[in-house]
Design a protein around this motif. Sequence first.
Motif, PDB file in Angstrom:
ATOM      1  N   ALA A 673       0.789 -11.577  16.496  1.00 47.19           N
ATOM      2  CA  ALA A 673       1.363 -11.049  17.594  1.00 47.19           C
ATOM      3  C   ALA A 673       0.675 -10.854  18.790  1.00 47.19           C
ATOM      4  O   ALA A 673      -0.582 -10.989  18.873  1.00 47.19           O
ATOM      5  N   ASP A 674       1.199 -10.757  19.865  1.00 49.21           N
ATOM      6  CA  ASP A 674       0.537 -10.554  21.121  1.00 49.21           C
ATOM      7  C   ASP A 674      -0.252  -9.030  21.273  1.00 49.21           C
ATOM      8  O   ASP A 674      -1.023  -8.738  22.075  1.00 49.21           O
ATOM      9  N   GLN A 687      10.808 -14.750   3.828  1.00 51.48           N
ATOM     10  CA  GLN A 687      12.238 -15.642   4.126  1.00 51.48           C
ATOM     11  C   GLN A 687      12.677 -15.470   5.609  1.00 51.48           C
ATOM     12  O   GLN A 687      13.539 -16.179   6.033  1.00 51.48           O
ATOM     13  N   GLN A 688      11.526 -14.807   6.224  1.00 51.46           N
ATOM     14  CA  GLN A 688      12.207 -14.930   7.626  1.00 51.46           C
ATOM     15  C   GLN A 688      11.805 -16.446   8.539  1.00 51.46           C
ATOM     16  O   GLN A 688      10.641 -16.705   8.210  1.00 51.46           O
ATOM     17  N   GLN A 689      12.787 -16.654   9.325  1.00 51.28           N
ATOM     18  CA  GLN A 689      12.404 -17.880   9.982  1.00 51.28           C
ATOM     19  C   GLN A 689      11.535 -17.562  11.316  1.00 51.28           C
ATOM     20  O   GLN A 689      11.926 -16.634  11.931  1.00 51.28           O
ATOM     21  N   VAL A 690      10.323 -18.198  11.482  1.00 52.71           N
ATOM     22  CA  VAL A 690       9.544 -17.918  12.567  1.00 52.71           C
ATOM     23  C   VAL A 690       9.148 -19.215  13.193  1.00 52.71           C
ATOM     24  O   VAL A 690       9.367 -20.308  12.826  1.00 52.71           O
ATOM     25  N   LYS A 691       8.520 -19.263  14.440  1.00 54.55           N
ATOM     26  CA  LYS A 691       7.989 -20.335  15.119  1.00 54.55           C
ATOM     27  C   LYS A 691       6.181 -20.161  15.272  1.00 54.55           C
ATOM     28  O   LYS A 691       5.997 -19.090  15.487  1.00 54.55           O
ATOM     29  N   VAL A 692       5.724 -21.420  14.828  1.00 57.96           N
ATOM     30  CA  VAL A 692       4.196 -21.093  14.810  1.00 57.96           C
ATOM     31  C   VAL A 692       3.904 -22.274  15.354  1.00 57.96           C
ATOM     32  O   VAL A 692       4.171 -23.313  15.767  1.00 57.96           O
ATOM     33  N   ARG A 693       2.409 -22.130  15.681  1.00 54.64           N
ATOM     34  CA  ARG A 693       1.540 -23.014  16.420  1.00 54.64           C
ATOM     35  C   ARG A 693       0.665 -23.494  15.594  1.00 54.64           C
ATOM     36  O   ARG A 693      -0.124 -22.632  15.062  1.00 54.64           O
ATOM     37  N   ALA A 705      -4.284 -23.421   9.616  1.00 53.20           N
ATOM     38  CA  ALA A 705      -4.342 -22.080  10.309  1.00 53.20           C
ATOM     39  C   ALA A 705      -3.323 -22.207  11.372  1.00 53.20           C
ATOM     40  O   ALA A 705      -3.155 -23.134  12.105  1.00 53.20           O
ATOM     41  N   LEU A 706      -2.509 -21.293  11.384  1.00 55.52           N
ATOM     42  CA  LEU A 706      -1.368 -21.017  12.285  1.00 55.52           C
ATOM     43  C   LEU A 706      -1.342 -19.910  13.269  1.00 55.52           C
ATOM     44  O   LEU A 706      -1.916 -18.843  12.886  1.00 55.52           O
ATOM     45  N   SER A 707      -0.659 -19.890  14.248  1.00 53.61           N
ATOM     46  CA  SER A 707      -0.656 -18.703  15.130  1.00 53.61           C
ATOM     47  C   SER A 707       0.887 -18.251  15.601  1.00 53.61           C
ATOM     48  O   SER A 707       1.776 -19.449  15.614  1.00 53.61           O
ATOM     49  N   MET A 708       1.321 -16.958  15.723  1.00 57.60           N
ATOM     50  CA  MET A 708       2.654 -16.917  16.142  1.00 57.60           C
ATOM     51  C   MET A 708       2.435 -16.037  17.506  1.00 57.60           C
ATOM     52  O   MET A 708       3.389 -15.712  18.170  1.00 57.60           O
ATOM     53  N   LYS A 709       1.424 -16.215  17.890  1.00 57.16           N
ATOM     54  CA  LYS A 709       1.011 -15.742  19.550  1.00 57.16           C
ATOM     55  C   LYS A 709       1.591 -16.606  20.465  1.00 57.16           C
ATOM     56  O   LYS A 709       1.854 -17.670  20.322  1.00 57.16           O
ATOM     57  N   THR A 710       2.084 -16.129  21.679  1.00 58.45           N
ATOM     58  CA  THR A 710       2.533 -17.165  22.603  1.00 58.45           C
ATOM     59  C   THR A 710       1.292 -17.820  23.285  1.00 58.45           C
ATOM     60  O   THR A 710       0.254 -17.256  22.998  1.00 58.45           O
TER      61      THR A 710
END
Length: 762
Positions: A673-674, A687-693, A705-710
């Motif tokens: 998170a930010d 089971q939550q759907q998320v967007k990752v980078r 390694a992934l990030s969910m930050k903007t």
Amino acid sequence: MDEKHIIRIAEETGIRVKSVEATAGLLEEGGTIPFIARYRKEATGSLDEVQVQTIRDMLNQLAELDKRRESILESIASQGKLTDELKAKIEEARVMSVLEDLYLPYKPKRRTRATIAKEKGLEPLAKLIFEQGDFALNEEAAKYIDEEKEVTDGEAALAGARDIIAEWISEDQNTRELLRKLYLEKGEFVCKVASGKDEDPEAAKYRDYFDWTEPAVSSPSHRVLAMRRGANEKMLSMRISVPEEYALNILEQLFVKSSNECGEQVRLAAGDSYKRLLSLSMETEMRLETKKKADEVAIKVFSDNLRQLLMAAPLGQMPVMALDPGFRTGCKLVCLDAQGKLLHNEAIYPHNGQAQEIAAGDTVIALCQKYGIKAIAVGNGTAGRETEEFLRKLKLNDVTIVMVNESGASVYSASEAARDEFADYDLTVRGSVSIGRRLMDPLAELVKIDPKSIGVGQYQHDVDQNMLKRSLDDTVESCVNSVGVEVNTASKQLLNYVSGLSTRLAGAIVTFREQNGPFSSRKSLLEVSGMGAKTYEQAAGFLRIRGALNPLDSSAVHPESYSVVTQMANDLNCNVQDLIADQSLRDKVDLSKYVSESVGMPTLTDIMSELSKPGRDPREKFEVFQFAEGVNDIKDLAEGMELPGIVTNVTAFGCFVDIGVHQDGLVHISEMADRYISDPNEVVKVQQQVKVRVTSIDIDRKRIALSMKTEKKAQQGGSKENKKQSRNGNKPVMAEKAGKNSGQKRGGRNETFGSSLNIQLK
């Protein structure tokens, strides 16, 4: 029911005494946690399941404490050493550690250096020295020289006396209490690579702990369990230690009362007592205490993840095709009807050349038309993404294609439950059926699998297995009963988790409906052999009979409250079905008119809530998810890619996300998170759907390694809190920990112990 236990539980939990007492009584009568929490709110003061579980667990712990107390009293009494004062202390002990401290001097033990010294007649000398009076010590010691007893000189006599004093000190309750507090406040994990394991490939995964020190009190669960696992595998050596000077200061302040020769002997005995006896005993206790706390956290993580997985949105009852993918061996395909019954099975080979791919496509299209298939479930294992891509090329109109997590499907396919249902089919067919049913109703299918095989745990094989099983069973039972079970279609494995039903009775219900047809009402359940009034009371509210003559039979309204609903309807000159269908009628109900000795406002409020949505599934609505096209393998990834993903596991240090490349990526807690977060569950659930980078890729070690930050926040490096979180959340950081590696100095021998720790000497 022990009144002292009731009062203590109330004090420690903040729950009213009356509520604890009522809950304890209901548990004693055989009430289940879901039943008590849902249908006995008037008695308990509307306690929820967690509070009822807490009361149950504390009652069990106190019962174990009482059992141990009785055993100790009996043992000391049999020795003829149970005084009124000692008995009072034992009866007042509130925790097991105090009880064991009181028992320690009387506990039968192996032959020790102290017992050997006592056999040599040196106990009187030890008592004289311990009193620390002024006398000629060497002359007194000489009186105990005895060649036959191997006391060859005065020094041998003094050494034996010190052994006795050392044991007295180690068995002193106050001493143990203070040292226990020292270890809790100042204890440190000291981890090093085991001798000769520096270059061992098996030890590489523990490299972070090859030279590692951190305070035990703040060490997170996953690190404690990782260090213990490394030590158990002989890859690490692990100790829990405290600054020795602090411990010696405690002992000297307690026992060294003079500066004469006797005082020096006591000081030497105290040092020996700590190094030889107390330090090992306290370390053992600390190991157990830190393990217990780490287990509790890990088990809670597991239980929370399991709950989220079990409560995942169901597709619902509709015809489904399911494929267990494979390359060379092909894909095992099954077709299921809306109730999950197996209609057809065969193998197709979409990955074995163009001709085979065309034939496989024709087969899928034909079967979808023949069986009215509305959705296709594809297992997410080997060849999963490739099989999904093959299906999407077929342009199947109005057919939803969904990737399904197949963890545990192979375990189910080899289980007794699968053999009973599909005795004439092989493992691959059973696995495919499980994948399809898992899409239709995750809860109904996953209860057939040992929760430990589902893949949402953290160090699940390292924690207390009895505690883990109890917690997971509670979780499954809670989920099953919160959703409710359709009695005419449920498997016996699902029925087994319904409040009050045993394995035998669950099987009897299935057998009864197979022999007599579907149940027409809840009341007809009483015809099942073994279904007594008490069991019916516990189970009925959680069983659903859709299409029953009485519409309440498909709701969570308990049969014991049917008369209240009927009276409400009569007072409005309508029937129960009208009351359920018409909100304006329900708005006219004055609940206060229906309060009685047996039915209170909490139950009436629940009834009205249920009438507005009878039998509604509390799970979320199903949403179709699709992985990014063209990203099927870890080699397809590139840093900076933004991808859709599904959370597969939540841990204390972050979460794992399936992005469709056969290897889950890690979103560290600092990248979730930010803003600063202390618990990953604040942000995600299984089971939550998320967007990752994608932030980094290690193909050799298969790490993503992934990030969910903007992206903007990520470029700025995030907040100060998240920077610190990134340093400390998952990987050990030596510089910030107290100990030899941080350069922090410890107090000297003459430092006043009481000023450096919050401990009062008694």
